[in-house]
Enzyme design. Sequence first.
Site, PDB file in Angstrom:
ATOM      1  CE  LYS A 193      -3.266  -1.410  -0.695  1.00  0.00           C
ATOM      2  NZ  LYS A 193      -3.619  -2.232  -1.516  1.00  0.00           N
ATOM      3  N   GLY A 241       2.411   2.374  -2.775  1.00  0.00           N
ATOM      4  CA  GLY A 241       2.502   2.915  -4.316  1.00  0.00           C
ATOM      5  C   GLY A 241       3.105   1.975  -5.118  1.00  0.00           C
ATOM      6  CB  THR A 242       3.210  -1.833  -5.003  1.00  0.00           C
ATOM      7  OG1 THR A 242       3.356  -1.634  -3.591  1.00  0.00           O
ATOM      8  CG2 THR A 242       4.326  -2.898  -5.444  1.00  0.00           C
ATOM      9  CB  THR A 243      -0.388  -0.419  -8.252  1.00  0.00           C
ATOM     10  OG1 THR A 243      -0.814  -1.307  -7.305  1.00  0.00           O
ATOM     11  CG2 THR A 243      -0.920  -1.257  -9.542  1.00  0.00           C
ATOM     12  CD1 TRP A 261      -0.660 -11.706 -12.825  1.00  0.00           C
ATOM     13  CD2 TRP A 261      -1.977 -10.073 -11.999  1.00  0.00           C
ATOM     14  NE1 TRP A 261      -1.857 -11.779 -13.368  1.00  0.00           N
ATOM     15  CE2 TRP A 261      -2.851 -10.995 -12.828  1.00  0.00           C
ATOM     16  CE3 TRP A 261      -2.801  -8.987 -11.474  1.00  0.00           C
ATOM     17  CZ2 TRP A 261      -4.245 -10.845 -13.244  1.00  0.00           C
ATOM     18  CZ3 TRP A 261      -4.063  -8.702 -11.768  1.00  0.00           C
ATOM     19  CH2 TRP A 261      -4.788  -9.478 -12.499  1.00  0.00           C
ATOM     20  CG  HIS A 287       4.894  -6.433  -0.859  1.00  0.00           C
ATOM     21  ND1 HIS A 287       4.890  -5.164  -1.206  1.00  0.00           N
ATOM     22  CD2 HIS A 287       3.599  -6.801  -1.537  1.00  0.00           C
ATOM     23  CE1 HIS A 287       3.840  -4.767  -2.133  1.00  0.00           C
ATOM     24  NE2 HIS A 287       3.035  -5.708  -2.127  1.00  0.00           N
ATOM     25  CB  SER A 318      -4.081   2.302   1.779  1.00  0.00           C
ATOM     26  OG  SER A 318      -4.061   1.765   0.662  1.00  0.00           O
TER      27      SER A 318
HETATM   28  S1  PPS Z   1      -0.407  -3.151  -3.107  1.00  0.00           S
HETATM   29  O1  PPS Z   1      -1.647  -3.914  -2.654  1.00  0.00           O
HETATM   30  O2  PPS Z   1       0.787  -3.415  -2.088  1.00  0.00           O
HETATM   31  O3  PPS Z   1       0.125  -3.567  -4.468  1.00  0.00           O
HETATM   32  O4  PPS Z   1      -0.741  -1.722  -2.935  1.00  0.00           O
HETATM   33  P1  PPS Z   1      -0.212  -0.607  -3.549  1.00  0.00           P
HETATM   34  O5  PPS Z   1       0.029  -0.335  -5.401  1.00  0.00           O
HETATM   35  O6  PPS Z   1       1.349  -0.362  -3.093  1.00  0.00           O
HETATM   36  O7  PPS Z   1      -0.857   0.765  -3.093  1.00  0.00           O
HETATM   37  C1  PPS Z   1      -2.311   0.872  -3.323  1.00  0.00           C
HETATM   38  C2  PPS Z   1      -2.408   2.633  -3.048  1.00  0.00           C
HETATM   39  O8  PPS Z   1      -1.801   3.515  -4.125  1.00  0.00           O
HETATM   40  C3  PPS Z   1      -2.806   4.218  -4.541  1.00  0.00           C
HETATM   41  N1  PPS Z   1      -2.444   4.537  -6.166  1.00  0.00           N
HETATM   42  C4  PPS Z   1      -2.440   5.744  -6.505  1.00  0.00           C
HETATM   43  N2  PPS Z   1      -2.495   6.972  -5.743  1.00  0.00           N
HETATM   44  C5  PPS Z   1      -2.290   8.062  -6.505  1.00  0.00           C
HETATM   45  N3  PPS Z   1      -2.178   7.934  -8.071  1.00  0.00           N
HETATM   46  C6  PPS Z   1      -1.925   6.608  -8.669  1.00  0.00           C
HETATM   47  N4  PPS Z   1      -1.709   6.696  -9.939  1.00  0.00           N
HETATM   48  C7  PPS Z   1      -2.356   5.583  -7.773  1.00  0.00           C
HETATM   49  N5  PPS Z   1      -2.057   4.254  -8.151  1.00  0.00           N
HETATM   50  C8  PPS Z   1      -2.308   3.613  -7.058  1.00  0.00           C
HETATM   51  C9  PPS Z   1      -4.216   3.238  -4.366  1.00  0.00           C
HETATM   52  O9  PPS Z   1      -5.200   4.289  -4.490  1.00  0.00           O
HETATM   53  C10 PPS Z   1      -3.835   2.898  -2.891  1.00  0.00           C
HETATM   54  O10 PPS Z   1      -4.027   3.962  -2.209  1.00  0.00           O
HETATM   55  P2  PPS Z   1      -5.194   4.289  -1.053  1.00  0.00           P
HETATM   56  O11 PPS Z   1      -4.949   5.329  -0.209  1.00  0.00           O
HETATM   57  O12 PPS Z   1      -5.893   3.091  -0.755  1.00  0.00           O
HETATM   58  O13 PPS Z   1      -6.381   5.004  -2.280  1.00  0.00           O
END
Ligand code: PPS
Length: 312
Positions: A50, A52-54, A78, A106, A136
Amino acid sequence: MSRSDMARLDVIEMFHGISFPGHLHTQDSLQLALKFPFKDTDILIVSYPKSGTTWMQEIVTLTSSRGDPHLSQTVPNWARAPWLEQYYSAAVLEASSTTPRVITTHLPHHLLGPTLRGSKAKVIYVSRNPKDVLVSFYHFHKIANFFPEAGSFPEFLNRFLEGTLPFGSWFDHVKGWTSQTATMNNLLHITYEEMSLDLHGAIKRVSSFLQCPLVEDEVNNCVKHCSFSSMKDNKMINYTLVPEEIMDHSKGSFMRTGKIGDWKNMFTEEQNQYFKSVFKSKMQGCTLEFVWEQEKEEPHANEQISRKNTEL
Ligand code: PPS
């Protein structure tokens, strides 16, 4: 192969004292990750969940394709940036003929660091304000059926501070990886907050670290396709491809708010003070300065970020 081949929704794998969801992790897949033969050309995205991985998977994909969204709109995240420790990654990586390979993990540094030693693989570590990570993660527990019950928010908060949530302690994770920045010159540490406040600048930082400098139009295309709204609508990254029994999309979205400071909507003042005191004691000796929130000064709202707030 699909991520949903293996259900095991109620299984938890304990590995080196850390719990991992048995849905995508097995003892074998975790063991294999620790023996993984990295190539010097690999790009490794590392984060606590959670953080900012994606988003970083998307930035790296788009940077490597010079802003062309074809790959990011046709191949699930993935499959193009598999999690090293998940059971399907060995097959995905074996079948992959692309260079560089983009790999995600992770795993904490104390587990993966020895495997990486001596490798020139480029490592991008993404961190985020732990209070936003926690909120998150709490919401994600409600939609992802491969996690144990989230319980109440105060219970979840305690488990986060104790380090007993899946994937272990946020504190150990961040301290472990960021303590390497001084010695590992193939490591870039970037924060969710930097990406949020200056996505254009963050993409340029990443592309220059990856030795893939982009022209202005290419950077602008990357910015466009990895904005929150584009990613929210992209089924290759918003997890709507994952079946309902694994992620209950009626309970919320993976791409939830995408905001800095959402913790303020969940924490009471008392919880905030408690969190800050635990943070202070657990992060003692960590010299890294985290910038959790940056605000634009009102009179110059269209200009560069000008005020830093390091207050947690
Ligand atoms: S995971 O499950 O570990 O892969 O999740 P991860 O991708 O690390 O985190 C998911 C949170 O990142 C936010 N997110 C973004 N925020 C802003 N801009 C962009 N483009 C973006 N892409 C992913 C996503 O909404 C999750 O945060 P929260 O606070 O829940 O909204």
